[in-house]
Enzyme design. Structure first.
Site, PDB file in Angstrom:
ATOM      1  N   SER A   1       2.094  -2.726  -0.373  1.00 59.64           N
ATOM      2  CA  SER A   1       1.836  -3.917  -1.159  1.00 59.64           C
ATOM      3  C   SER A   1       1.527  -3.411  -2.836  1.00 59.64           C
ATOM      4  O   SER A   1       0.970  -2.068  -2.911  1.00 59.64           O
ATOM      5  CB  SER A   1       0.567  -4.401  -0.674  1.00 59.64           C
TER       6      SER A   1
ATOM      7  N   TYR B   1      -7.420  -6.018   3.159  1.00 63.58           N
ATOM      8  CA  TYR B   1      -6.094  -5.869   3.102  1.00 63.58           C
ATOM      9  C   TYR B   1      -5.757  -4.965   1.915  1.00 63.58           C
ATOM     10  O   TYR B   1      -4.802  -4.041   2.219  1.00 63.58           O
ATOM     11  CB  TYR B   1      -5.499  -7.341   2.657  1.00 63.58           C
TER      12      TYR B   1
END
Length: 182
Positions: free
Chosen positions: A133, A146
């Protein structure tokens, strides 16, 4: 059929998180290119059927050693592994149990699949693509689990690229941009 449609003919791919979101889109594209694709993940009620008959949906919990081992044992060939299984729980990730769950799904689940499928990938000199990400490179104030898991994916990918090279397995990651509200 065009060359593009046959590009992956005869290849077998596994996409974790292949039942929804980015994973589902990747599943559909790999099938369109001619691959036999296993969309491994948790059930996603209400989804439209896959457009291609070469997609098989398989229920696999990436946090379960037993599920992952049984799934790996059911396969006879894997050329491509795409690790897309992932969760995010904005703000809730400050609670330790939620943080741990996010790390287990996103990071440890990726490692589980890589190791479980390593022998099959080595046999085919296959490849792995892990889903990182943009938060692999900078933190997200509302998503500590995350962000940590995706930073871990970036480093795990580098480590596995070195370790698995001896088996002829290529390991890479992609880092899609996320919501600006993370």
């Amino acid at each position: 059929m065009s060359f593009r449609q046959n590009l992956l003919e005869g290849k077998t791919a596994v996409v974790t998180g292949g039942t929804q979101g980015i994973g589902r889109a990747i599943t559909e594209e790999l099938a369109a290119l001619g691959a036999r694709v296993y969309a491994a993940g948790l059930p996603s009620p209400g989804q439209e059927p896959y457009r291609h008959a070469t997609v098989t949906e398989v229920i696999v919990d990436v946090t379960s050693d037993k599920d992952v081992a049984a799934f790996a044992a059911s396969l006879d060939k894997v050329d491509v592994l795409i690790n897309c299984a992932g969760i995010i729980a904005r703000v809730e990730e400050f609670k330790l149990p939620v943080f741990e769950r996010v790390i287990d799904v996103n990071l440890v689940g990726t490692m589980r699949l890589c190791e479980a499928l390593r022998p099959l990938l080595a046999a085919s000199t296959g490849c792995i693509v892990n889903m990182a990400s943009m938060l692999s490179f900078f933190g997200g104030g509302l998503v500590p689990g995350y962000s940590a898991s995706k930073g871990g994916i970036a480093q795990l990918t580098k480590s596995l690229a070195i370790a698995y090279a001896a088996d002829g397995i290529r390991v890479n990651a992609v880092a899609p941009a996320g919501s600006p509200h993370l």
